[in-house]
Every structure is written in C-alpha cells, then in structure tokens.
Design a protein around this motif. Structure first.
Motif, PDB file in Angstrom:
ATOM      1  N   SER A 181      39.661  41.453  40.596  1.00 42.44           N
ATOM      2  CA  SER A 181      41.055  40.971  40.527  1.00 42.44           C
ATOM      3  C   SER A 181      41.156  39.453  40.614  1.00 42.44           C
ATOM      4  O   SER A 181      42.120  38.868  40.133  1.00 42.44           O
ATOM      5  N   CYS A 182      40.177  38.818  41.220  1.00 39.75           N
ATOM      6  CA  CYS A 182      40.197  37.357  41.379  1.00 39.75           C
ATOM      7  C   CYS A 182      39.860  36.612  40.084  1.00 39.75           C
ATOM      8  O   CYS A 182      40.263  35.461  39.909  1.00 39.75           O
ATOM      9  N   ALA A 199      42.129  41.272  46.051  1.00 40.80           N
ATOM     10  CA  ALA A 199      40.776  41.208  45.502  1.00 40.80           C
ATOM     11  C   ALA A 199      39.686  41.259  46.561  1.00 40.80           C
ATOM     12  O   ALA A 199      38.510  41.330  46.220  1.00 40.80           O
ATOM     13  N   GLN A 228      34.155  48.881  41.825  1.00 43.30           N
ATOM     14  CA  GLN A 228      33.955  47.460  42.120  1.00 43.30           C
ATOM     15  C   GLN A 228      32.670  47.205  42.915  1.00 43.30           C
ATOM     16  O   GLN A 228      32.412  46.078  43.334  1.00 43.30           O
TER      17      GLN A 228
END
Length: 110
Positions: free
Chosen positions: A8-9, A54, A65
């Motif tokens: 997400s970052c 994130a 992830q």
C-alpha cells in the motif's frame, strides 16, 4: 518480531509513521518506505499513523503481502535506502495511488 511496510505504501510514501518512530528504523526509497528489521523494536506506534494501512506486525502480515517481510529486510541492507527521521510531504500523486493494488512492479529501487 518486527514490523513491515507492505504494498500500500508504494507510490504513496506517506511519512506520518516516521515522526512517531522512537528508534528511527524507517528507510526511504524513491517511492516507498521500509522498516529495517534490525532496528525495529516492535513498539507498534507506527501502525495507526499510516493513512493507507501499509504497516503490519510481522505475524499479522496478510498472506498476500508476506513477500514484503523479506523485501523490507533485503532493501534495508541496500546503500540507496537512507534513514528517514522527519515527516516529508507524500508523493504528488499519492491520493491517486493509495487505494490501488498490484503495485509491486511500480517499486523503484535506487
């Protein structure tokens, strides 16, 4: 255990988390932040600060992830990933990218 910055970052690079880190374990790349697992003290104060969710404790990292655990460790050893200790503005198009998935190919490695 340590904490990990996930997909997400990428292309957002909000740095709210950096301001609260008591041990300066964040490292900065061109369009992504990572956590140096050798520096992280597992305090978790960074988790609620991330506006794109994130950051996870290693044991809570979502299954899709998990590769980011190794990626954070690997990149923390690379010379292009410098310590970041003060908040900076997010990337100019962060709002456009914050909800997108499948961004690993967008990661720029210095």
């Amino acid at each position: 255990m340590t904490h990990v910055v996930t997909e997400s970052c990428i292309r957002c690079k909000y740095t709210d988390c950096v301001d609260v880190c008591p041990v300066d374990c964040f490292r900065e790349g061109p369009n992504f932040l990572i956590i140096d697992p050798d520096e992280c003290i597992d305090c978790a104060v960074c988790i609620p600060e991330c506006p794109v969710n994130a950051i996870y404790a290693e044991e809570d990292t979502p299954p899709d992830q998990l590769s980011f655990i190794k990626l954070n460790a690997e990149l923390s050893k690379q010379p292009g990933w410098k310590s970041i200790t003060k908040r900076k503005p997010a990337l100019p198009d962060a709002e456009e990218w914050k909800d997108k998935t499948g961004k690993l190919s967008e990661l720029i490695r210095p």
